[in-house]
Motif scaffolding. Sequence first.
Motif, PDB file in Angstrom:
ATOM      1  N   THR A 113       0.786  -1.216  -0.583  1.00 45.82           N
ATOM      2  CA  THR A 113       0.099   0.055  -0.318  1.00 45.82           C
ATOM      3  C   THR A 113       0.687   0.885   0.247  1.00 45.82           C
ATOM      4  OG1 THR A 113      -0.302   0.600   3.007  1.00 45.82           O
ATOM      5  CG2 THR A 113      -1.290  -1.294   1.317  1.00 45.82           C
ATOM      6  N   LEU A 114       1.895   1.141   0.335  1.00 45.80           N
ATOM      7  CA  LEU A 114       3.238   2.575   0.390  1.00 45.80           C
ATOM      8  C   LEU A 114       3.648   2.431  -1.329  1.00 45.80           C
ATOM      9  CD1 LEU A 114       4.791   0.919   3.497  1.00 45.80           C
ATOM     10  CD2 LEU A 114       2.952   2.872   3.210  1.00 45.80           C
ATOM     11  N   PRO A 115       3.745   3.858  -1.415  1.00 45.82           N
ATOM     12  CA  PRO A 115       5.074   4.096  -2.486  1.00 45.82           C
ATOM     13  C   PRO A 115       5.839   3.604  -2.425  1.00 45.82           C
ATOM     14  CG  PRO A 115       4.794   6.152  -1.249  1.00 45.82           C
ATOM     15  CD  PRO A 115       3.848   4.999  -0.504  1.00 45.82           C
ATOM     16  N   LEU A 116       6.224   2.631  -3.902  1.00 44.95           N
ATOM     17  CA  LEU A 116       7.322   1.706  -3.622  1.00 44.95           C
ATOM     18  C   LEU A 116       8.197   2.367  -4.513  1.00 44.95           C
ATOM     19  CD1 LEU A 116       8.475  -0.630  -2.351  1.00 44.95           C
ATOM     20  CD2 LEU A 116       8.148  -1.662  -4.512  1.00 44.95           C
ATOM     21  N   ILE A 117       9.580   2.449  -4.830  1.00 42.25           N
ATOM     22  CA  ILE A 117      10.377   2.587  -5.737  1.00 42.25           C
ATOM     23  C   ILE A 117      11.328   1.133  -6.213  1.00 42.25           C
ATOM     24  CG2 ILE A 117      12.747   3.975  -6.013  1.00 42.25           C
ATOM     25  CD1 ILE A 117      11.305   5.809  -4.397  1.00 42.25           C
ATOM     26  N   GLN A 118      11.582   1.191  -7.315  1.00 42.53           N
ATOM     27  CA  GLN A 118      11.445   0.149  -7.944  1.00 42.53           C
ATOM     28  C   GLN A 118      12.993  -0.140  -8.164  1.00 42.53           C
ATOM     29  OE1 GLN A 118      11.210  -3.509  -6.397  1.00 42.53           O
ATOM     30  NE2 GLN A 118       9.677  -4.374  -7.263  1.00 42.53           N
ATOM     31  N   PHE A 119      13.468  -1.100  -8.281  1.00 41.70           N
ATOM     32  CA  PHE A 119      14.744  -1.056  -9.019  1.00 41.70           C
ATOM     33  C   PHE A 119      14.920  -1.411 -10.470  1.00 41.70           C
ATOM     34  CE2 PHE A 119      15.845  -2.002  -4.630  1.00 41.70           C
ATOM     35  CZ  PHE A 119      17.302  -1.125  -4.557  1.00 41.70           C
ATOM     36  N   ASP A 120      15.818  -1.169 -11.330  1.00 37.37           N
ATOM     37  CA  ASP A 120      15.616  -1.702 -12.977  1.00 37.37           C
ATOM     38  C   ASP A 120      15.398  -3.304 -12.415  1.00 37.37           C
ATOM     39  OD1 ASP A 120      18.389  -2.112 -14.710  1.00 37.37           O
ATOM     40  OD2 ASP A 120      16.717  -0.902 -15.667  1.00 37.37           O
ATOM     41  N   ALA A 157       2.372 -13.696  -2.063  1.00 38.85           N
ATOM     42  CA  ALA A 157       0.589 -13.153  -1.687  1.00 38.85           C
ATOM     43  C   ALA A 157      -0.042 -12.718  -2.917  1.00 38.85           C
ATOM     44  CB  ALA A 157       1.666 -12.610  -1.444  1.00 38.85           C
ATOM     45  N   ASP A 158      -0.276 -12.799  -4.374  1.00 39.20           N
ATOM     46  CA  ASP A 158      -1.187 -12.136  -4.951  1.00 39.20           C
ATOM     47  C   ASP A 158      -1.711 -11.069  -4.419  1.00 39.20           C
ATOM     48  OD1 ASP A 158      -3.511 -12.218  -6.646  1.00 39.20           O
ATOM     49  OD2 ASP A 158      -4.847 -12.913  -5.603  1.00 39.20           O
ATOM     50  N   LEU A 159       0.029  -9.793  -4.610  1.00 38.05           N
ATOM     51  CA  LEU A 159      -0.397  -8.729  -3.986  1.00 38.05           C
ATOM     52  C   LEU A 159       0.057  -7.575  -5.444  1.00 38.05           C
ATOM     53  CD1 LEU A 159       1.130  -8.557  -0.245  1.00 38.05           C
ATOM     54  CD2 LEU A 159      -1.056  -8.314  -0.929  1.00 38.05           C
ATOM     55  N   THR A 160      -0.249  -6.328  -5.978  1.00 37.12           N
ATOM     56  CA  THR A 160      -0.060  -6.091  -5.995  1.00 37.12           C
ATOM     57  C   THR A 160       0.242  -4.198  -5.723  1.00 37.12           C
ATOM     58  OG1 THR A 160      -1.964  -5.927  -8.065  1.00 37.12           O
ATOM     59  CG2 THR A 160      -0.264  -4.039  -8.285  1.00 37.12           C
ATOM     60  N   PRO A 161       1.811  -4.018  -5.638  1.00 36.90           N
ATOM     61  CA  PRO A 161       2.647  -2.809  -5.293  1.00 36.90           C
ATOM     62  C   PRO A 161       2.252  -1.507  -5.806  1.00 36.90           C
ATOM     63  CG  PRO A 161       3.810  -4.215  -6.573  1.00 36.90           C
ATOM     64  CD  PRO A 161       2.963  -4.884  -6.475  1.00 36.90           C
ATOM     65  N   THR A 162       1.864  -0.428  -4.817  1.00 33.30           N
ATOM     66  CA  THR A 162       1.614   0.916  -4.953  1.00 33.30           C
ATOM     67  C   THR A 162       3.147   1.224  -6.271  1.00 33.30           C
ATOM     68  OG1 THR A 162      -0.309   0.832  -3.329  1.00 33.30           O
ATOM     69  CG2 THR A 162       1.102   2.369  -4.655  1.00 33.30           C
ATOM     70  N   LEU A 163       3.233   1.082  -7.278  1.00 28.10           N
ATOM     71  CA  LEU A 163       4.732   2.017  -7.811  1.00 28.10           C
ATOM     72  C   LEU A 163       4.381   3.333  -7.722  1.00 28.10           C
ATOM     73  CD1 LEU A 163       5.804  -0.504 -10.571  1.00 28.10           C
ATOM     74  CD2 LEU A 163       6.355  -0.280  -7.683  1.00 28.10           C
ATOM     75  N   ALA A 164       5.685   4.259  -6.730  1.00 26.64           N
ATOM     76  CA  ALA A 164       5.828   5.454  -7.203  1.00 26.64           C
ATOM     77  C   ALA A 164       6.824   5.872  -8.298  1.00 26.64           C
ATOM     78  CB  ALA A 164       6.349   5.885  -5.655  1.00 26.64           C
ATOM     79  N   LEU A 165       8.047   4.901  -8.559  1.00 30.33           N
ATOM     80  CA  LEU A 165       9.047   5.021  -9.645  1.00 30.33           C
ATOM     81  C   LEU A 165       9.450   3.688 -10.021  1.00 30.33           C
ATOM     82  CD1 LEU A 165      10.422   7.318 -10.934  1.00 30.33           C
ATOM     83  CD2 LEU A 165      12.437   7.133  -9.592  1.00 30.33           C
ATOM     84  N   GLU A 166      10.015   3.109 -10.537  1.00 37.63           N
ATOM     85  CA  GLU A 166      10.392   1.997 -10.772  1.00 37.63           C
ATOM     86  C   GLU A 166      11.507   2.248 -12.621  1.00 37.63           C
ATOM     87  OE1 GLU A 166       8.496  -1.352 -12.725  1.00 37.63           O
ATOM     88  OE2 GLU A 166       7.397   0.378 -14.069  1.00 37.63           O
TER      89      GLU A 166
END
Length: 207
Positions: free
Chosen positions: A123-130, A146-155
Motif C-alpha cells: 500500500t506504500l509508494p514503492l520505488i523499484q529497481f531496474d 502473495a497475490d499482491l500488487t505493489p503501489t509503484l511510485a517509480l521504477e
Amino acid sequence: MLAEADAIRDEVAELAGLRRGRVRLGAPPTLCISLVAEALSSFHATHPGIDLHLTEGGSRLLVEQLAVGAVDIALVTQSEGPVPAGVSLTHVPLLAEELVVISSAAAPPVTHGSSVSLAHLATLPLIQFDESYELRAAMDAVFRAADLTPTLALEGAEMDAVLRFVERGVGVAVVPAMVLYERPALRSARLAHPAMSRTISLATAPT
C-alpha cells in the motif's frame, strides 16, 4: 562490515594469485557503495602490482559477463537466476544480509512497530529497481506469490538514485541493510511476512 570487507579482499587475493597482472571484478551497486570500497582499498595496498578493473551492475548482468569472459570474478547474489547454457559457475559464499524497508527520516514512520508486513508494503509508494537487479526480480516474485500488487511510485532506478529518492520522500524501497551505513537521512524497518535476506557469493567461471 570491515570483517566482511576483509573476507572479500582475501577471496579476491586467493583467486588472483598474482604479483602482477589485472583482475576484472564485477559487483552490484549495493556492495560498491559499502563493502567493495573497503575491500579494494585494502587489496590494492597489499597487491600494488595488480591492476583492478571494476564493472558495476546487477547480478544478472554480471553472470552474463562472467559467461563471456568480460569479467574474471563477480560478487553476485546466490539466486542470480538461470545461468546461460553451457556455463558452469563456481560460488564461494561470503556473507548473508537482511533486506529492510527504508523510508525518509524526515517523514513520519511507515509503521508504529519494528517491522512492515508485505501487505502493508504493497500500500506504500514503492520505488523499484531496474530489472537487471536480482532484488527487483525477488520482490516481483514475492508480491506475485502473495497475490499482491505493489503501489509503484517509480521504477527502473539504480541504487544511488533509489536512495536519494527515498531520502527526499518520493517513496519507500526494499534494500540490503548494509546500504544504511552512513545514511542518517534514512530510517529502516524489518520486512515481515515474509522476512527476506540475500547471500552474496564470489562467482567465477571455468577458464
